[in-house]
Design a protein around this motif. Structure first.
Motif, PDB file in Angstrom:
ATOM      1  N   UNK A 194       3.464   0.846  10.963  1.00  0.00           N
ATOM      2  CA  UNK A 194       4.240   0.478  12.151  1.00  0.00           C
ATOM      3  C   UNK A 194       3.331   0.073  13.305  1.00  0.00           C
ATOM      4  N   UNK A 195       2.183   0.754  13.442  1.00  0.00           N
ATOM      5  CA  UNK A 195       1.240   0.393  14.509  1.00  0.00           C
ATOM      6  C   UNK A 195       0.789  -1.058  14.374  1.00  0.00           C
ATOM      7  N   UNK A 196       0.545  -1.475  13.136  1.00  0.00           N
ATOM      8  CA  UNK A 196       0.119  -2.860  12.909  1.00  0.00           C
ATOM      9  C   UNK A 196       1.241  -3.827  13.250  1.00  0.00           C
ATOM     10  N   UNK A 197       2.469  -3.493  12.863  1.00  0.00           N
ATOM     11  CA  UNK A 197       3.607  -4.352  13.184  1.00  0.00           C
ATOM     12  C   UNK A 197       3.835  -4.431  14.691  1.00  0.00           C
ATOM     13  N   UNK A 198       3.671  -3.305  15.368  1.00  0.00           N
ATOM     14  CA  UNK A 198       3.860  -3.295  16.821  1.00  0.00           C
ATOM     15  C   UNK A 198       2.780  -4.105  17.524  1.00  0.00           C
ATOM     16  N   UNK A 199       1.564  -4.064  17.002  1.00  0.00           N
ATOM     17  CA  UNK A 199       0.496  -4.876  17.580  1.00  0.00           C
ATOM     18  C   UNK A 199       0.780  -6.357  17.366  1.00  0.00           C
ATOM     19  N   UNK A 200       1.364  -6.699  16.227  1.00  0.00           N
ATOM     20  CA  UNK A 200       1.796  -8.084  16.001  1.00  0.00           C
ATOM     21  C   UNK A 200       2.870  -8.458  17.022  1.00  0.00           C
TER      22      UNK A 200
ATOM     23  N   UNK B 298       0.846  -1.193   0.000  1.00  0.00           N
ATOM     24  CA  UNK B 298       0.000   0.000   0.000  1.00  0.00           C
ATOM     25  C   UNK B 298       0.884   1.245   0.000  1.00  0.00           C
ATOM     26  N   UNK B 299       0.691   2.179  -0.960  1.00  0.00           N
ATOM     27  CA  UNK B 299       1.521   3.386  -1.006  1.00  0.00           C
ATOM     28  C   UNK B 299       1.305   4.264   0.222  1.00  0.00           C
ATOM     29  N   UNK B 300       2.335   5.046   0.582  1.00  0.00           N
ATOM     30  CA  UNK B 300       2.280   5.823   1.824  1.00  0.00           C
ATOM     31  C   UNK B 300       1.210   6.905   1.776  1.00  0.00           C
ATOM     32  N   UNK B 301       0.865   7.396   0.569  1.00  0.00           N
ATOM     33  CA  UNK B 301      -0.182   8.407   0.496  1.00  0.00           C
ATOM     34  C   UNK B 301      -1.556   7.832   0.860  1.00  0.00           C
ATOM     35  N   UNK B 302      -1.678   6.513   0.779  1.00  0.00           N
ATOM     36  CA  UNK B 302      -2.923   5.847   1.172  1.00  0.00           C
ATOM     37  C   UNK B 302      -2.875   5.337   2.611  1.00  0.00           C
ATOM     38  N   UNK B 303      -1.699   4.926   3.064  1.00  0.00           N
ATOM     39  CA  UNK B 303      -1.520   4.412   4.421  1.00  0.00           C
ATOM     40  C   UNK B 303      -0.151   4.842   4.910  1.00  0.00           C
ATOM     41  N   UNK B 304      -0.125   5.658   5.955  1.00  0.00           N
ATOM     42  CA  UNK B 304       1.142   6.227   6.417  1.00  0.00           C
ATOM     43  C   UNK B 304       2.056   5.163   7.013  1.00  0.00           C
TER      44      UNK B 304
END
Length: 369
Positions: free
Chosen positions: A210-216, A199-205
């Motif tokens: 990183x929040x998703x990775x940290x939750x993992x 997903x390009x950064x303009x669509x998802x920062x």
């Protein structure tokens, strides 16, 4: 990240409420515009049309409704602030009362965001009080509200609450539910992390990714601790390795949670009898803990002393135990003090044993555990 991460920080649509709880108050409405010259409100000089009167009446009614809604939200925010302060000061009964009042106002005003947020705070409080049955009900109620509002099942907020439920199932020895829950959280997040890469950064920062990775990482860490408690050490080691890698990549080597994960991984390796590998991790963790004044430095030093003792480095272990005990006593951390003293007693028994047997073992640390 992970244990130190603020739970519920990822819940969607709550930024407005949470920012007003944590940050400075902002004026919700702009200042009233100045009246027209001469006080005229209508199209002609000194006249007001019927349509204009009707518009003004509706506008005033709408403005009153907005003000009432705003006042209710202010009251809810104040009550949640009071609840959080009560938790900090240990007044848990007061916190529970404030949260129930906030929930009542949220329900009266049909403020779904506030209802969900308050449910989560109530669930966290019940969890803190050890009322796991009530915490489970409240987390499920919050999830039901969230999913009912159209939130996707793989949303980070839903997964975060699912992870809390896993902890409850683990604590109440509902092993099947705990394992299935952890498996779902980890697999769902792994798929999500993989899909977000494209997903390009303009669509998802990058921050959201990183929040998703940290939750993992949080999920892997929580599951690893549960598996360690059940003596499934191979699986726990694998989970800790993955959690540590995520923390290093996202937060860096010196982040407090990275240091904690190094220490936890060392514990697993020590339990498996891999004392040399354990030493490498816990030595690095203790060095970083000293350099950064880590809040859990005395716990990490206690673990270092244990690994040193298991390697046979008795004299060094004694010095580290003494350092850990001094720190724990300065914080009046009774549970840690007790564990350290137990370790020191075990070390003393080991150093006396060779003398009783007439052996030649030295305190310089050359024997094996």
């Amino acid at each position: 990240m992970l244990r130190s991460a603020g739970a519920w920080g990822l819940l969607p649509g709550w930024s407005r409420i949470r920012s007003r709880i944590r940050g400075p108050r902002l004026q919700p409405f702009p200042a009233r515009p100045p009246a027209a010259p001469g006080g005229n409100a209508g199209p002609g000089p000194g006249t007001v049309s019927a349509a204009g009167v009707a518009f003004l009446a509706v506008s005033r009614l709408f403005s009153q409704d907005k003000k009432e809604q705003q006042n209710l939200e202010d009251d809810i925010i104040l009550l949640i602030k009071q609840a959080k302060l009560s938790i900090i000061t240990g007044k848990l009964e007061d916190a529970d009362r404030f949260l129930h009042q906030a929930l009542k106002l949220a329900q009266q005003s049909h403020n779904n965001q506030a209802i969900i947020y308050t449910y989560v705070q109530m669930a966290n409080l019940a969890f803190l009080q050890g009322d796991l049955l009530n915490a489970e009900k409240l987390f499920k109620a919050a999830m039901s509200q969230l999913l009912g509002s159209g939130t996707r099942q793989d949303d980070n907020a839903v997964i975060e609450m699912s992870l809390k439920l896993c902890s409850i199932y683990a604590s109440t020895e509902q092993h099947g539910l705990a394992v299935e829950g952890y498996k779902w959280c980890i697999e769902t997040l792994e798929e999500k992390v993989q899909s977000q890469k494209a997903v390009p950064e303009e669509s998802l920062s990058a921050n959201e990714k990183d929040n998703t990775r940290l939750l993992l990482g949080m999920s892997l860490d929580s599951c690893a601790r549960y598996m360690m408690s059940r003596k499934q050490l191979e699986l726990a080691e694998s989970l800790y390795q993955k959690a540590l890698e995520i923390s290093r990549q996202v937060q860096g080597e010196t982040h407090p949670q990275t240091v904690v994960l190094m220490n936890d991984l060392a514990t697993i390796l020590d339990m498996k009898g891999q004392h040399e590998q354990a030493y490498e991790y816990v030595r690095r963790a203790s060095d970083l803990a000293r350099e950064t004044s880590h809040p859990d430095e005395c716990v990490i030093l206690h673990n270092l002393a244990r690994v040193l003792m298991h390697r046979g480095n008795y004299s060094e272990a004694k010095l580290v135990y003494e350092e850990a005990l001094k720190q724990a006593e300065s914080k009046a951390d009774k549970p840690v003090i007790e564990r350290i003293r137990e370790g020191m007693e075990e070390l003393e028994a080991k150093t006396l044993k060779p003398q009783v047997l007439g052996g030649n073992e030295s305190l310089n640390g050359t024997s094996s555990y």
